[in-house]
Structures are given as C-alpha cells and as structure tokens.
Design an enzyme around this catalytic site. Sequence first.
Site, mmCIF file in Angstrom:
data_model
loop_
_atom_site.group_PDB
_atom_site.id
_atom_site.type_symbol
_atom_site.label_atom_id
_atom_site.label_comp_id
_atom_site.label_asym_id
_atom_site.label_seq_id
_atom_site.Cartn_x
_atom_site.Cartn_y
_atom_site.Cartn_z
ATOM 1 N N LEU A 201 0.883 -1.176 0.000
ATOM 2 C CA LEU A 201 0.000 0.000 0.000
ATOM 3 C C LEU A 201 0.910 1.211 0.000
ATOM 4 C CD1 LEU A 201 -2.184 -1.215 3.008
ATOM 5 C CD2 LEU A 201 -2.763 -1.479 0.581
ATOM 6 N N HIS A 202 0.815 2.063 -1.009
ATOM 7 C CA HIS A 202 1.721 3.215 -1.001
ATOM 8 C C HIS A 202 1.093 4.511 -1.509
ATOM 9 C CE1 HIS A 202 2.004 2.665 -5.322
ATOM 10 N NE2 HIS A 202 2.658 3.804 -5.395
ATOM 11 N N ARG A 203 -0.078 4.432 -2.132
ATOM 12 C CA ARG A 203 -0.639 5.643 -2.745
ATOM 13 C C ARG A 203 -1.091 6.628 -1.693
ATOM 14 N NH1 ARG A 203 -1.499 5.951 -8.025
ATOM 15 N NH2 ARG A 203 -0.926 4.035 -9.099
#
Length: 355
Positions: A201-203
Amino acid sequence: MIVVCYGTRPQIIKASRVLAALREAGPVVAVDTGQHYDFHLHGQIYEQLGVGPPDRFLGVGSGTHAEQTAAILTRAAAAFQEIRPRAVVVIGDTNSTLGAALAAAQLQLPVVHVEAGLRAADRFMAEDINRRLVDAVSAALCAPSERAARQLASEGLRGTIHLTGDVARDVLLAHAELLAQPVAAPEWPLPAEQPFVLATLHRAELVDGPELPAVLRGLGGLDLPVVLPAHPRLALALKQLPPMATLAPNVRVIPPLGYLDALRAVSRAAAVVTDSGGLQREAYWLGTPCVTVRAETEWPETVEAGANRLVAPGAAVDLLPNAVASPSAGWDREAYGDGWAAARIRDIALETMAR
Ligand code: UD1
C-alpha cells in the site's frame, strides 16, 4: 544525444531497459531527479538491475507536490541546458515525469513519454494530473496497451502515437530465470514453504486518507499470513495510527523488497493485495491472483482478463477475505505487449530526435 530522466523506484526499474536499448544506438545521459533516495527504493534497485550510476543526480528529495515539482523543473531545466540533448525520454506519471517533461518542452526539446495514455476517473489524483499534462506536451507518445493508444487518439493530442507495449514486461522477462529462486531478503518473515498473501500500500490517497485502517483490518481478517513490505509513506502512517487500529498478528511488516525479491514474492504468493499499478501487472504476468484496493485501475485489462479484482478501500473489511479466497482461472497474459517495448522506444526516440 538523448536524455533519459527518471526519479522514483518504478522509473529506475523501467529506465534500466530503456537506457540499455538506447546505449546500443549512441550516447545517452541518465538524469536521476533524486525523488526517491532511500537505499530500499533507490540504491538497492540500481544494484540489482545493474543500471550503473546516473550521469546527473539532481537531489530533489521529498516535499509537497509544488516544492518537488518546482525543484525538478528548475534543476532539470538547468541540466538540460548544459547537456543540450536532442530529445528527452520521461517515464510514467510522477512529479519527476512532469517536472522533466515541462523543463524539456519549455526549452523546445522533444519529449518522448513512455507509458502514455493511461487515465483515471479521479481527476484530482496527482498522477492523473501529471500524465495528462505530460501527454499534452509530448512529441512522441508510447502507449503500453491498445486501450491507451485509443485514448490518446481520442484526445487529439499533437504528439505521434506509438503502440510499444509495456517496458515493465521487458524488465520482468529479462529476469525470468532468477525468479525461480526463493526470496533472498533476510527480513522475509516466514519459512520458505509457508503460504502467504503479499500486500503493498503506497498511494497517498489511501495511505494518508481515512480508509487505511479499514484496509489493514481487511488484511487482518485474512486466513493466511500477510507480508506487507512498507514504502516509507506507509511506514510513517503506521506509526501515526490511533491505538485502536493496530495491525493484526497475521500481518508482518517488513522493509521494501528489492526488484527480484518483490517478483519472487509475487510469483509465490497465494494472492497479491495492492494499490500499485506495477504489482497489478506483475501479478497478471506471473499468474498470481490480485486484489486492487482502489475504486478504479489504470490497467483494466487485468480485471477483464479475470486476474485482478477491485475492492474499494472502504469496503475492504467485508470484501477482502472473499476476494482473496475466490479462485481465479488462468488468463491470457498478452495485453501489454511482447517484451520488446524498450527496443521500440529506442527507435521512436531516435526518429523523434532526427525530426
Ligand atoms: C511517488 C509517485 C507515485 C509512485 C511512487 C512509486 C508522485 C506524485 N508520486 O510516490 O506516483 O507510484 O512514487 O513508489 O510523484 N520517502 C522516503 N524516502 C524516499 C522517498 C520518499 O522516506 O526515498 C518518504 C518521504 O516522507 C516522502 C514520502 O515518502 O515525503 C513520499 O515520497 P514521494 O516521492 O513524495 O511520493 P511517493 O509516495 O513515493
């Protein structure tokens, strides 16, 4: 002389093949903006892909969108004025892509945009703003899929449209033999034979937004252990979570994996849960079912093929366990080209330069 300008982890990965192809044809200057700089996102990727140090490092680092884009624009323009390239190749949709493309366009240098024509419905998403603006100023638009090429044609842009395929596929195919080995990272938290779900998860929209706890709870509700290599943005957000939202014991957070280990983990995982466009395609190519925790994807071919399911982050607690557990049938893996995108991009860049 051609410049290839990049600055984030996925761009270094794709630049590796574009640089190699261009170097077969003549002099190339690699310009790294420095948007990513941590060893896990930067040095480790250079090392594994044998990219070699960039010719110019602009050292822009982190900041707000405005600060980062402005620093990239200013420093890229100064570098391009010194180098005097005849074309500038940019990749993807990050602030580095926009800053470099704008700097080149303002200096009247032709821009070659790799990964052109992707669109999101969310028009306030930073990446969607970046890609629309970059496509608007590009002389050559390299589309990774037929849909992206059609999208570009429908917008009546000035650049010439080329269907190249996705250079990420070239990179994957070039390393296919090394993927049979187990994950080598010492941080890997599970025995080699233990089944697991791989999550990333990075957005900003998810990680810095209100729905992150719901996604973490969804991961915590899965029957399998979840390995979660954490991008620095997520690592920071996890530290700031309220005590009620702590991670379930089956979720194991580790540092970001290198390129090869990430692919090895994708190919061995029972499923991938992600908000990354790169991982959606890598799971599609490697035959691993993927659940994308977003309301939409720029890679809808993966969903149409049955390889990828969308789960809105707010619905993750209810929907994630089922989405991960539902078996996916085999799918054809041909939506994003044949692994020769970098050679096509080289020819397009040379042709653009000669115009
Ligand atoms: C950027 C791109 C995103 C891309 C992603 C790939 C933009 C707008 N976003 O997101 O499209 O999918 O790269 O990974 O360009 N940080 C570190 N070390 C680093 C880099 C960043 O600690 O080496 C931390 C900093 O706190 C920084 C934050 O991560 O503020 C976000 O970094 P940034 O480059 O702004 O965006 P990404 O989230 O990485």
